[in-house]
Design a protein around this motif. Sequence first.
Motif, PDB file in Angstrom:
ATOM      1  N   ALA A   4     -14.831  34.648 -26.086  1.00 39.48           N
ATOM      2  CA  ALA A   4     -15.615  35.504 -26.664  1.00 39.48           C
ATOM      3  C   ALA A   4     -17.039  35.454 -26.118  1.00 39.48           C
ATOM      4  N   TRP A   5     -17.421  34.588 -25.864  1.00 34.57           N
ATOM      5  CA  TRP A   5     -18.608  34.581 -25.247  1.00 34.57           C
ATOM      6  C   TRP A   5     -18.700  35.390 -23.879  1.00 34.57           C
ATOM      7  N   ALA A   6     -17.810  35.020 -23.208  1.00 33.33           N
ATOM      8  CA  ALA A   6     -17.392  35.750 -21.747  1.00 33.33           C
ATOM      9  C   ALA A   6     -17.308  37.039 -21.769  1.00 33.33           C
ATOM     10  N   ALA A   7     -16.429  37.717 -22.880  1.00 31.86           N
ATOM     11  CA  ALA A   7     -16.352  38.951 -23.094  1.00 31.86           C
ATOM     12  C   ALA A   7     -17.910  39.827 -23.750  1.00 31.86           C
ATOM     13  N   LEU A   8     -18.564  38.832 -24.453  1.00 32.16           N
ATOM     14  CA  LEU A   8     -19.921  39.466 -24.669  1.00 32.16           C
ATOM     15  C   LEU A   8     -20.845  39.589 -23.639  1.00 32.16           C
ATOM     16  N   ALA A   9     -20.874  38.484 -22.837  1.00 36.33           N
ATOM     17  CA  ALA A   9     -21.407  38.801 -21.401  1.00 36.33           C
ATOM     18  C   ALA A   9     -21.155  40.009 -20.748  1.00 36.33           C
ATOM     19  N   MET A  10     -19.610  40.441 -20.646  1.00 34.96           N
ATOM     20  CA  MET A  10     -19.046  41.624 -20.069  1.00 34.96           C
ATOM     21  C   MET A  10     -19.818  42.957 -20.689  1.00 34.96           C
ATOM     22  N   ALA A  11     -19.809  42.820 -21.961  1.00 33.63           N
ATOM     23  CA  ALA A  11     -20.061  44.140 -22.787  1.00 33.63           C
ATOM     24  C   ALA A  11     -21.609  44.243 -22.523  1.00 33.63           C
ATOM     25  N   ARG A  12     -22.415  43.118 -22.495  1.00 32.68           N
ATOM     26  CA  ARG A  12     -23.884  43.360 -22.174  1.00 32.68           C
ATOM     27  C   ARG A  12     -24.113  43.879 -20.989  1.00 32.68           C
ATOM     28  N   SER A  13     -23.290  43.290 -19.785  1.00 32.50           N
ATOM     29  CA  SER A  13     -23.425  43.457 -18.451  1.00 32.50           C
ATOM     30  C   SER A  13     -23.332  45.302 -18.197  1.00 32.50           C
ATOM     31  N   LEU A  14     -22.464  45.731 -19.011  1.00 34.81           N
ATOM     32  CA  LEU A  14     -21.929  47.259 -18.966  1.00 34.81           C
ATOM     33  C   LEU A  14     -23.058  48.028 -19.404  1.00 34.81           C
ATOM     34  N   LEU A  15     -23.957  47.377 -20.259  1.00 27.00           N
ATOM     35  CA  LEU A  15     -25.119  48.106 -20.974  1.00 27.00           C
ATOM     36  C   LEU A  15     -26.478  48.283 -20.044  1.00 27.00           C
ATOM     37  N   LEU A  16     -26.420  47.420 -18.905  1.00 25.54           N
ATOM     38  CA  LEU A  16     -27.603  47.413 -18.162  1.00 25.54           C
ATOM     39  C   LEU A  16     -27.760  48.552 -17.242  1.00 25.54           C
ATOM     40  N   PRO A  17     -29.001  48.954 -16.872  1.00 23.79           N
ATOM     41  CA  PRO A  17     -29.370  49.969 -15.802  1.00 23.79           C
ATOM     42  C   PRO A  17     -28.263  50.100 -14.655  1.00 23.79           C
ATOM     43  N   ARG A  18     -27.761  51.169 -14.171  1.00 28.25           N
ATOM     44  CA  ARG A  18     -26.760  51.218 -13.353  1.00 28.25           C
ATOM     45  C   ARG A  18     -27.588  51.754 -11.670  1.00 28.25           C
ATOM     46  N   SER A  26     -30.657  50.225 -11.071  1.00 30.19           N
ATOM     47  CA  SER A  26     -31.490  49.164 -10.280  1.00 30.19           C
ATOM     48  C   SER A  26     -31.065  47.912 -10.727  1.00 30.19           C
ATOM     49  N   ASP A  27     -31.183  46.907 -10.092  1.00 30.09           N
ATOM     50  CA  ASP A  27     -31.087  45.495 -10.581  1.00 30.09           C
ATOM     51  C   ASP A  27     -31.708  45.206 -11.780  1.00 30.09           C
ATOM     52  N   ALA A  28     -31.231  44.110 -12.403  1.00 27.66           N
ATOM     53  CA  ALA A  28     -31.766  44.048 -13.961  1.00 27.66           C
ATOM     54  C   ALA A  28     -32.252  42.759 -14.012  1.00 27.66           C
ATOM     55  N   ALA A  29     -32.398  41.835 -12.784  1.00 27.57           N
ATOM     56  CA  ALA A  29     -32.828  40.461 -12.977  1.00 27.57           C
ATOM     57  C   ALA A  29     -34.204  40.410 -13.514  1.00 27.57           C
ATOM     58  N   ASP A  30     -34.361  39.423 -14.470  1.00 29.57           N
ATOM     59  CA  ASP A  30     -35.439  39.247 -15.356  1.00 29.57           C
ATOM     60  C   ASP A  30     -35.603  39.989 -16.534  1.00 29.57           C
ATOM     61  N   ASP A  31     -34.721  40.951 -16.535  1.00 32.80           N
ATOM     62  CA  ASP A  31     -34.835  41.829 -17.691  1.00 32.80           C
ATOM     63  C   ASP A  31     -34.202  41.130 -19.114  1.00 32.80           C
ATOM     64  N   PRO A  32     -34.824  41.016 -20.005  1.00 35.49           N
ATOM     65  CA  PRO A  32     -34.277  40.279 -21.303  1.00 35.49           C
ATOM     66  C   PRO A  32     -32.832  40.696 -21.496  1.00 35.49           C
ATOM     67  N   ALA A  33     -32.436  42.033 -21.198  1.00 38.47           N
ATOM     68  CA  ALA A  33     -30.961  42.192 -21.456  1.00 38.47           C
ATOM     69  C   ALA A  33     -30.014  41.490 -20.631  1.00 38.47           C
ATOM     70  N   HIS A  34     -30.723  41.592 -19.220  1.00 36.71           N
ATOM     71  CA  HIS A  34     -29.656  40.780 -18.459  1.00 36.71           C
ATOM     72  C   HIS A  34     -29.869  39.246 -18.467  1.00 36.71           C
ATOM     73  N   GLU A  35     -30.890  38.628 -19.074  1.00 38.28           N
ATOM     74  CA  GLU A  35     -30.948  37.388 -19.452  1.00 38.28           C
ATOM     75  C   GLU A  35     -29.857  36.975 -20.470  1.00 38.28           C
ATOM     76  N   ALA A  36     -29.752  37.712 -21.234  1.00 36.38           N
ATOM     77  CA  ALA A  36     -29.017  37.697 -22.520  1.00 36.38           C
ATOM     78  C   ALA A  36     -27.463  37.653 -21.957  1.00 36.38           C
TER      79      ALA A  36
END
Length: 360
Positions: free
Chosen positions: A40-54, A56-66
Motif C-alpha cells: 500500500a505504501w508503494a502504491a501510494l508512492a506511485m499515485a503521488r508520482s503521477l500527480l507531479l508536474p510532467r 519539469s523534474d520535481a526534486a525538492d518539491d514537497p509532493a515529490h518528497e512525500a
Amino acid sequence: AYDLYLRARPLVKELSDDDARRAEPMLQQAIARAPDFAQAWAALAMARSLLLPRNSDAADDPAHEAALAAANRALSLDPDCADAMIALAVLKPAFAEHGEKLRLTEAAVTLAPNDPLGAAACDGALISVGRVKDAMKHLEAAARLDPLSPLFVSSYAFHLRTVGRTEEAIAAIEDASKRFPDASWVWIRRWTIFFLSGLREEAARMCAEDAPLPAGMTAKDTTVLRFAHMVFAMPKAQREQALRAMLARDEALVLQVCAFAAEAECADLAYEAIFDALDKGRPLAGQAYGGRGMSRAFRLSTLFNFAGAALRRDPRFATFCARVGLADYWCQSQNWPDCVDEVKGIYDFRAACDQAALRT
C-alpha cells in the motif's frame, strides 16, 4: 486495508491524473489501518508520482518528497517490494540516472515476473535509452498479463509499428479500438499510427470536428491534430512558418511537436527549438491527452518510437543525447541504442556520441 489497496492499485496503472487522485485517499486509508502494509505504501508512492508536474523534474518539491518517502517506507518494510522499486524509478529525473532507472525496473521484473505494471515500467526504462527491441518482450508481457488494459494493449500496438511490423501494428490497434472504443490511449495511438503510416484519410476522419471522441479528449486536442494535417499539405515556406509558431506557442517545448516538425522536413526548426530550450532552461515536455501521460522519468522514450525517426536521422540527435546524459550512459555501459544500426547508412552514431560527450 487490503480491499482498499485492491481497489486503488488498478487506478494507478492507467497513468491518469483523475484516477491517481481517486487512488490516493484510498491508499492513505489503507496505511492508516495497516501501517506496515508495504504494498500500500508503494502504491501510494506511485499515485503521488503521477500527480507531479510532467514538464519539469520535481526534486525538492514537497509532493515529490512525500512520494519518495512513501516508496522508501515500503522498501524499509519489504526490501523485495517490486512496486516500491518501480516508484523509485519513476521519481528519478528525466535526463539523468538512466542506468539506475533501468536497474530498478529490471529488479522489479525479476521480483514480480507476472506483474504487468513492472513489465510496462521496464519497457519504459528501456525505450528511454533507445533499446526498443529489448523493450518489446516486456510490453508484450504486459499486454498478455493484463489484456483488459487499454494502455498496455495500445502501447504494444504502437511499438510494433516502431520496430517495423506495420501490418501487425495496424491490426492490433484496430482490434484495440473495437475492444476499448472509449479509451483515449487507444484513440490517440490509432491516430498516430494511421497518420505516420500514410493512412491520412482515416486519420483525418478520426479528428474531424463532428467525429465522436473518447472520454477525456477535448476539442482542443483534435484541433491540434487537424492542424497537423494542414501543415503537411502546406508549401514548404508556409509549413516552416506554421511550425515555428507552434514550437514557440507553449511555455514548455513539447517533444512530440519537435518530432512532428522533423517528420515534416523541418528538422532545422526542431533542433533550433530544442537547443534553445536547453540553453535557456525552457522545460521539455511530452504531450498529454485526456488527462493521461507517462511519467516524467521516461520522457525521452518519445524520441525513440517511430514518430521520432526523422529526428534520429539527423546527426544533431547525438548532440541532443549528450546534452541529456544519454551519450555518457551509452559510452560507459556500452548498451547502445537501436538507432546505431538504424542510421548507420547516414552517419556513425557511436562516433557522433563520443564527440558530443567530449564537448558537453
